[in-house]
Every structure is written in C-alpha cells, then in structure tokens.
Scaffold this active site. Structure first.
Site, PDB file in Angstrom:
ATOM      1  N   GLU A 137      -7.685   1.927  -4.913  1.00 19.39           N
ATOM      2  CA  GLU A 137      -6.977   2.179  -6.173  1.00 19.39           C
ATOM      3  C   GLU A 137      -6.404   3.590  -6.107  1.00 19.39           C
ATOM      4  OE1 GLU A 137      -7.732   2.091 -11.016  1.00 19.39           O
ATOM      5  OE2 GLU A 137      -9.426   1.877  -9.644  1.00 19.39           O
ATOM      6  N   HIS A 201      -1.858   1.850 -12.886  1.00 16.38           N
ATOM      7  CA  HIS A 201      -1.531   3.262 -13.130  1.00 16.38           C
ATOM      8  C   HIS A 201      -0.029   3.440 -12.905  1.00 16.38           C
ATOM      9  CE1 HIS A 201      -5.707   4.660 -13.562  1.00 16.38           C
ATOM     10  NE2 HIS A 201      -5.971   3.668 -12.735  1.00 16.38           N
ATOM     11  N   ASN A 225      -4.598  -1.250 -19.513  1.00 16.03           N
ATOM     12  CA  ASN A 225      -5.028   0.130 -19.312  1.00 16.03           C
ATOM     13  C   ASN A 225      -4.196   0.811 -18.239  1.00 16.03           C
ATOM     14  OD1 ASN A 225      -8.119  -1.344 -19.817  1.00 16.03           O
ATOM     15  ND2 ASN A 225      -7.406   0.284 -21.156  1.00 16.03           N
ATOM     16  N   ALA A 226      -3.754   2.047 -18.537  1.00 13.58           N
ATOM     17  CA  ALA A 226      -3.035   2.882 -17.577  1.00 13.58           C
ATOM     18  C   ALA A 226      -1.784   2.188 -17.047  1.00 13.58           C
ATOM     19  CB  ALA A 226      -3.949   3.310 -16.428  1.00 13.58           C
ATOM     20  N   ARG A 233      11.943  -3.957 -26.996  1.00 11.00           N
ATOM     21  CA  ARG A 233      13.071  -4.040 -26.068  1.00 11.00           C
ATOM     22  C   ARG A 233      12.682  -3.829 -24.611  1.00 11.00           C
ATOM     23  NH1 ARG A 233      15.059  -1.348 -30.612  1.00 11.00           N
ATOM     24  NH2 ARG A 233      16.715  -2.508 -31.720  1.00 11.00           N
ATOM     25  N   GLY A 255     -15.231  -4.251 -24.452  1.00 13.22           N
ATOM     26  CA  GLY A 255     -15.078  -3.867 -25.843  1.00 13.22           C
ATOM     27  C   GLY A 255     -14.617  -2.450 -26.054  1.00 13.22           C
ATOM     28  N   ASP A 279     -15.022  -2.726 -13.231  1.00 19.36           N
ATOM     29  CA  ASP A 279     -14.632  -1.310 -13.092  1.00 19.36           C
ATOM     30  C   ASP A 279     -15.863  -0.420 -13.246  1.00 19.36           C
ATOM     31  OD1 ASP A 279     -12.779   0.687 -12.541  1.00 19.36           O
ATOM     32  OD2 ASP A 279     -12.263   1.007 -14.648  1.00 19.36           O
ATOM     33  N   GLY A 314     -14.022   4.800 -16.155  1.00 22.46           N
ATOM     34  CA  GLY A 314     -14.682   3.633 -15.617  1.00 22.46           C
ATOM     35  C   GLY A 314     -15.480   2.940 -16.702  1.00 22.46           C
TER      36      GLY A 314
END
Length: 390
Positions: A137, A201, A225-226, A233, A255, A279, A314
């Site tokens: 990653e 990311h 996320n990220a 649009r 959550g 993660d 994380g």
C-alpha cells in the site's frame, strides 16, 4: 482452544455449510480432504454421524481471506518485515477466523518495500500457514490523500520500481496506487505481470478510474476512505467504483471508518464485488494499546485507533467481527456477509476455485464457527490449527 500440534483430519462434519457457491446453507455435509486439498463434499449419512474420526462443527465456511492487514499479535509488518513476524500476524488474525492474509506493507522510504517482498517470499518458502501473497500500500500514492501514511515517503513510481515489482515472485501481489500519478504505460505493464492493482489514497476523477480500469485496474482499497468522493458532477473514485460492473473494493466494517449507511449502500450495489478487510494494526489479538508510527503516537481507545489529532490510524477489528457487523449494522444476511469474507476476495485476487470456496479441488482451508458465530477453529491447507500454532 488449547495449543496442540497441527492435526491432519481427513473428514469434517459440517452441520451447516456455506460453500461460497450455493445461495443457501447446506445441512449436514461431509468434507473429505487429502494432501491439503478437498476431494469430496457430500451429504452426511447415518454412518457418518457415528464416525469418530471426523471433526465436527456447527457452521463451516471457506477460510476467510483478509486482503489488507498491517499487523496483529503485537507485531507490525512495517516494523518487522520477517517470516517470523508474518507467522505471528497470521496466528493473531486466525483468532478472528482469518485463514489467509495478504500482509500489508504501507508507505516507507525509498525502496524499503523490497524487504517486504523478501519476507513474504521466505515465509511462503518456509510454509508459514496462511501467507498467500503481499499487499503493498504505497509509496505510489497521492499527496492529496495521504491518510496516516508518511507524506515524506510518498513518491512517483520509476523504471527501477517497475522492474522490481514485475519481477517479484511471492504469491499474489496486490499493489495499491494512485493511478492518476502513474507514469504512462506503467499500469498496463503491472497488470500484464499478474499484479492485482487497486486504486487507493487517490484523488483520481471518475474518468481517470475508468481509463485505469480499461488498463487492468482490479479494485479499490478501503472504499470511501482516503479517496475522492462522489459529488453531483464528479463521481470521483467512490462513484466510479459503485457504478462499475467489475471493480472490487475492500471496505473496513468497524463503525469508525465508514458510516453504516454508506456500508449498506455499497453492499447493496456491489454484493459480489465488496470485500471485507480489517486494515488491522498490531493491537489486534495483542496486549499493546499504543505504538509509534512515523513519529506520531497512536492510541487504542475502545475499538478506535487514532493519532493525537483524532485521525484514524488503521483499525482494530477482526474478520469475524466484520462479518457480524455487516449483519448487525448493514442489514446483510449471514450468507451475504460470509461471501464478502470468502468468495469475493478470492475473485478479487483472481484465485476463485482455488480458495474462497468449499468444493473438490479447492485448497482444504476452512473457517469453522459456532452457532453464535464465534470462531471454533481454523483449517489452512489441511492443517487444523489453533490460535497459537503457526
């Protein structure tokens, strides 16, 4: 479960079986195995009920597959990229029902990722149970969406990186990149080498994601996320993924990372493409409640891992917790939640039929549960392993 030497059972009696294929649970099934492979799956007979050599469980599913796990058992892959560390991480993940992991090495300076490649190669050569590849990653991410990654180490991919990555032989290699920042031709070369490339990311537009998908992009890392969000649009990475007919997506169902309404929406729109990922960091199945990352103090409060400013760093969730969360908070059925922990990630890795299903010819890897969905045991490639054995 007490610690014992690994067993090699020849038969498992599943009172209920989710095989990763059928739309219903199959009652009273016998799974026969030999040499780490499943040889037969059949209905149990009265004679089978008296067979004391069979191992019996309430509910059996294909072994859970975690595409993104940074650490467990007080061990972080980035801090200790070694086969011994991978053994501890896999054992910690197994407590949550995970049979196979892609240990995840996040953004680090220069070509430090080469140490992760070597560690996974060695672990697979040594037969460490549960290691089926590597997830890198970064560091080829977007400075606009660093998340908890060290922005000083985020950089562009160069020719030497391409040579190293396409030459890596370590099971499945999943590579998370910001596709909008890749040099021309790089994505096609990576995918031609068999690398499973995910976007993450990333500040990419929906058009850029569509272009990347046409060049072999397989999925996205930790959906919502990220990454660029969906607006009226500009669909961004999120909208492009939801609208796609082929992109897979990992999602963190703890959550904290994603609102449950968004989780439920993604599950409804992409039931065969959504993959549960933890993660998880080193605190999972460990004793530590804090650690340092890139010079920042990370603390575990309840089930939430953050730095001092409250930024998520994380997760602290297991795969079986994720399955239960999808049922309790996103309204999924048991079978739909199990599919996202088994068959879907297997397909995302291009390994359907080998893992992620219980059928003749597949690897003899199972996650065995109680009626209350607690983890009873795990079997990896024919070995019935307890939580400390690995």
């Amino acid at each position: 479960m007490p610690s014992t030497e690994p067993e090699h059972p020849q038969r498992v009696f599943a009172h209920q079986l989710y095989d990763g294929i059928c739309a219903d649970l199959r009652p009273d099934q016998i799974i026969e195995m030999a040499n780490g492979r499943i040889t037969a799956v059949r209905a149990a007979t009265a004679r089978d009920a008296q067979d004391r050599t069979a191992v019996e469980f309430d509910l059996v599913a294909p072994g859970f597959i975690d595409l993104q796990i940074n650490g467990a058992g007080d061990t972080q892959f980035n801090f200790d990229p070694s086969p011994e560390a991978l053994r501890r991480i896999a054992a910690g993940a197994r407590q949550g029902g995970t049979a196979y992991i892609l240990p995840t090495f996040i953004t680090a300076a220069g070509r430090d990722y080469a140490r992760a490649i070597s560690a996974v190669q060695e672990a697979i050569a040594q037969g460490v149970p549960g290691i089926i590849g590597l997830h890198l990653e970064g560091p080829f991410l977007s400075h606009a969406r660093p998340g908890i990654h060290d922005p000083r180490a985020i950089r562009a991919m160069d020719a030497e990186d391409l040579d190293r990555l396409t030459a890596a032989q370590n099971g499945t290699l999943l590579l998370t990149v910001a596709p909008e920042n890749l040099p021309s031709g790089a994505l096609s070369r990576l995918t031609a080498a068999g690398i499973r490339v995910f976007a993450g990311h990333s500040e990419a537009s929906a058009d850029q994601i569509a272009q990347a998908e046409a060049q072999g992009l397989v999925g996205v890392t930790h959906l919502f996320n990220a990454m660029s969000q969906m607006t009226g649009r500009e669909p961004g990475v999120v909208g492009a993924t939801l609208a796609s007919q082929g992109l897979f997506a990992g999602i963190i169902a703890d959550g904290h990372h994603v609102d449950w309404r968004n989780v439920a929406t993604a599950a409804r729109l992409m039931p065969d493409r959504l993959c549960l990922v933890t993660d998880a960091m080193l605190t999972l199945a460990g004793q530590l409640t804090g650690f340092e990352l890139h010079g920042e103090e990370i603390e575990l409060r309840g089930t939430r891992l953050t730095n001092k400013t409250g930024r998520l760093a994380g997760a602290h969730v297991s795969m079986i917790d994720s399955v239960r969360n999808m049922m309790d908070h996103a309204g999924l059925s048991l079978l739909d939640a199990l599919r996202m922990a088994t068959a879907n990630p297997a397909r995302a890795l291009g390994r359907a039929g080998e893992i992620g299903t219980v059928q003749p010819g597949a690897r003899a890897t199972l996650t065995c549960l109680t009626q209350s969905l607690d983890v009873a045991a795990g079997m990896t490639d024919g070995l019935l392993l307890d939580f400390d054995n690995g």
